[in-house]
Scaffold this motif. Structure first.
Motif, PDB file in Angstrom:
ATOM      1  N   GLU A  66       0.832  -1.205   0.000  1.00  0.00           N
ATOM      2  CA  GLU A  66       0.000   0.000   0.000  1.00  0.00           C
ATOM      3  C   GLU A  66       0.868   1.257   0.000  1.00  0.00           C
ATOM      4  O   GLU A  66       0.524   2.256  -0.636  1.00  0.00           O
ATOM      5  N   ARG A  67       2.000   1.211   0.714  1.00  0.00           N
ATOM      6  CA  ARG A  67       2.892   2.379   0.760  1.00  0.00           C
ATOM      7  C   ARG A  67       3.534   2.638  -0.602  1.00  0.00           C
ATOM      8  O   ARG A  67       3.979   3.753  -0.868  1.00  0.00           O
ATOM      9  N   GLU A  68       3.594   1.620  -1.460  1.00  0.00           N
ATOM     10  CA  GLU A  68       4.198   1.781  -2.777  1.00  0.00           C
ATOM     11  C   GLU A  68       3.246   2.372  -3.815  1.00  0.00           C
ATOM     12  O   GLU A  68       3.648   2.622  -4.956  1.00  0.00           O
ATOM     13  N   ALA A  69       1.990   2.615  -3.423  1.00  0.00           N
ATOM     14  CA  ALA A  69       1.007   3.118  -4.389  1.00  0.00           C
ATOM     15  C   ALA A  69       1.425   4.490  -4.908  1.00  0.00           C
ATOM     16  O   ALA A  69       1.843   5.361  -4.126  1.00  0.00           O
ATOM     17  N   PRO A  70       1.350   4.725  -6.229  1.00  0.00           N
ATOM     18  CA  PRO A  70       1.673   6.036  -6.793  1.00  0.00           C
ATOM     19  C   PRO A  70       0.734   7.111  -6.242  1.00  0.00           C
ATOM     20  O   PRO A  70      -0.374   6.819  -5.786  1.00  0.00           O
ATOM     21  N   GLU A  71       1.190   8.361  -6.316  1.00  0.00           N
ATOM     22  CA  GLU A  71       0.367   9.476  -5.830  1.00  0.00           C
ATOM     23  C   GLU A  71      -0.954   9.511  -6.596  1.00  0.00           C
ATOM     24  O   GLU A  71      -0.991   9.436  -7.818  1.00  0.00           O
ATOM     25  N   GLY A  72      -2.037   9.607  -5.857  1.00  0.00           N
ATOM     26  CA  GLY A  72      -3.363   9.685  -6.459  1.00  0.00           C
ATOM     27  C   GLY A  72      -4.014   8.330  -6.684  1.00  0.00           C
ATOM     28  O   GLY A  72      -5.202   8.258  -6.989  1.00  0.00           O
ATOM     29  N   ALA A  73      -3.240   7.252  -6.540  1.00  0.00           N
ATOM     30  CA  ALA A  73      -3.799   5.910  -6.735  1.00  0.00           C
ATOM     31  C   ALA A  73      -4.301   5.358  -5.411  1.00  0.00           C
ATOM     32  O   ALA A  73      -3.774   5.686  -4.344  1.00  0.00           O
ATOM     33  N   ALA A  74      -5.326   4.538  -5.476  1.00  0.00           N
ATOM     34  CA  ALA A  74      -5.838   3.897  -4.264  1.00  0.00           C
ATOM     35  C   ALA A  74      -4.791   2.939  -3.718  1.00  0.00           C
ATOM     36  O   ALA A  74      -4.225   2.147  -4.479  1.00  0.00           O
ATOM     37  N   PRO A  75      -4.494   2.981  -2.434  1.00  0.00           N
ATOM     38  CA  PRO A  75      -3.510   2.065  -1.862  1.00  0.00           C
ATOM     39  C   PRO A  75      -3.863   0.597  -2.108  1.00  0.00           C
ATOM     40  O   PRO A  75      -3.007  -0.221  -2.376  1.00  0.00           O
ATOM     41  N   ASP A  76      -5.169   0.281  -2.031  1.00  0.00           N
ATOM     42  CA  ASP A  76      -5.627  -1.094  -2.268  1.00  0.00           C
ATOM     43  C   ASP A  76      -6.950  -1.016  -3.022  1.00  0.00           C
ATOM     44  O   ASP A  76      -8.016  -0.902  -2.432  1.00  0.00           O
TER      45      ASP A  76
END
Length: 321
Positions: A295-305
């Motif tokens: 979840e911490r690797e999610a790009p900015e603006g993307a849903a973590p999960d």
């Protein structure tokens, strides 16, 4: 799986089951044209429902990795074995299913006992194995054509008048051994009438795209129709057991034969009731930690999960890969 649905499946296939210990005469006991008052237009939906059910149970079977299933398909030429496999198994993951066809035995196979070549192709745990023709050829074709028995290099004492009764016993014992070790056996005899076989042979001759399916040997075997009917009847009588019963599937209507085959296989899988493995508390903690990292690797603006956000569950695949 609702109890009501399981009961409907059991009711559909019960008239097809060969009661262990019974004496079968095909012409008397089983009608190749039987279709249980089901209309063909309803058959498409029934088969589709059966295929969906099989796909679900096959995924569970593969994930649990405890039981295996062996499907034995027997029929005379043009009985519909290939079409049954193609339609009934169309929804399952190919990684979890293996189909083996058995032709004339090779020189290597003839140098072993008669069950050796079949044992080499048994399914693994978590798999569905399909024998397109099976070890029952050894009490069918070999019985109708005794010259095949002579090719098997048996010692004289093993070729006496008791050979067929011994083979019935040996096959029953082998299947009992497999069943005791977690391998369920589904035995389907596609019961075709002589007239329907004649029509299907003519279609193979008249339709150019089907010419490749026809062999003059098929007609020569048809001349032994009565011999095969007796051999099938004796086989069904001697080898339908509590642990591996035979089902005589009416095959004159292909659409109904496929429904029945799917229903028998579904009934077997329902009986196994395979379940997805449950993970322990330690594994759950590891999964939660990995999830936080992802979840911490999610790009900015993307849903973590995105799955959790949408309230969806990922699909599980069948097979072991």
């Amino acid at each position: 799986m609702s109890d009501e649905r399981a009961e409907r499946i059991a009711d559909l296939i019960e008239p097809l089951r060969v009661r262990p210990g019974s004496t079968v005469r095909l012409a008397r006991d089983f009608d190749p044209g039987y279709k249980a008052r089901i209309r063909k237009k309803d058959g498409v939906e029934l088969l589709s429902s059966g295929i969906e059910l099989l796909a679900d149970y096959q995924r569970r079977l593969a994930a649990q990795d405890t039981y295996g299933v062996l499907v034995c398909l027997q029929a005379l030429d043009a009985g519909g074995k290939d079409g049954t496999i193609r339609h009934v198994m169309s929804g399952v993951n190919p990684q979890g299913v293996r189909v083996t066809g058995f032709k004339v035995p090779s020189a290597e196979e003839l140098d072993h006992d008669y069950l050796w070549r079949y044992a080499r192709h048994l399914p693994a745990r978590g798999e569905i194995g399909i024998f397109n023709r099976s070890h029952y050829e050894e009490v069918l074709v070999v019985r109708v054509h005794p010259e095949n028995l002579r090719r098997q290099k048996l010692p004289p004492a093993a070729r006496d008048d008791e050979v067929w009764e011994r083979r019935y016993r040996e096959i029953n014992d082998w299947e009992r051994y497999l069943s005791d070790n977690g391998f369920k056996i589904v035995k389907l005899f596609l019961n075709l009438s002589k007239e329907e076989q004649r029509i299907r042979f003519l279609k193979r001759i008249d339709v150019p795209e089907r010419n490749w399916k026809f062999s003059p040997a098929d007609v020569r075997e048809r001349a032994r129709w009565d011999d095969y009917q007796r051999a099938f009847s004796r086989m069904l009588s001697a080898t339908s057991t509590e642990w591996a019963p035979w089902y005589v599937v009416p095959a004159d209507h292909k659409w109904f034969a496929r429904i029945c085959a799917a229903a028998v296989l579904a009934h077997t899988l329902i009986g196994i009731d395979p379940q997805y493995p449950r993970v322990g508390d330690e594994t759950r903690r590891e999964l939660a930690e990995v999830k936080r990292d992802l979840e911490r690797e999610a790009p900015e603006g993307a849903a973590p999960d995105p799955y959790a956000k949408a309230g969806k569950k990922g699909k599980r695949s069948g097979g072991k890969g």
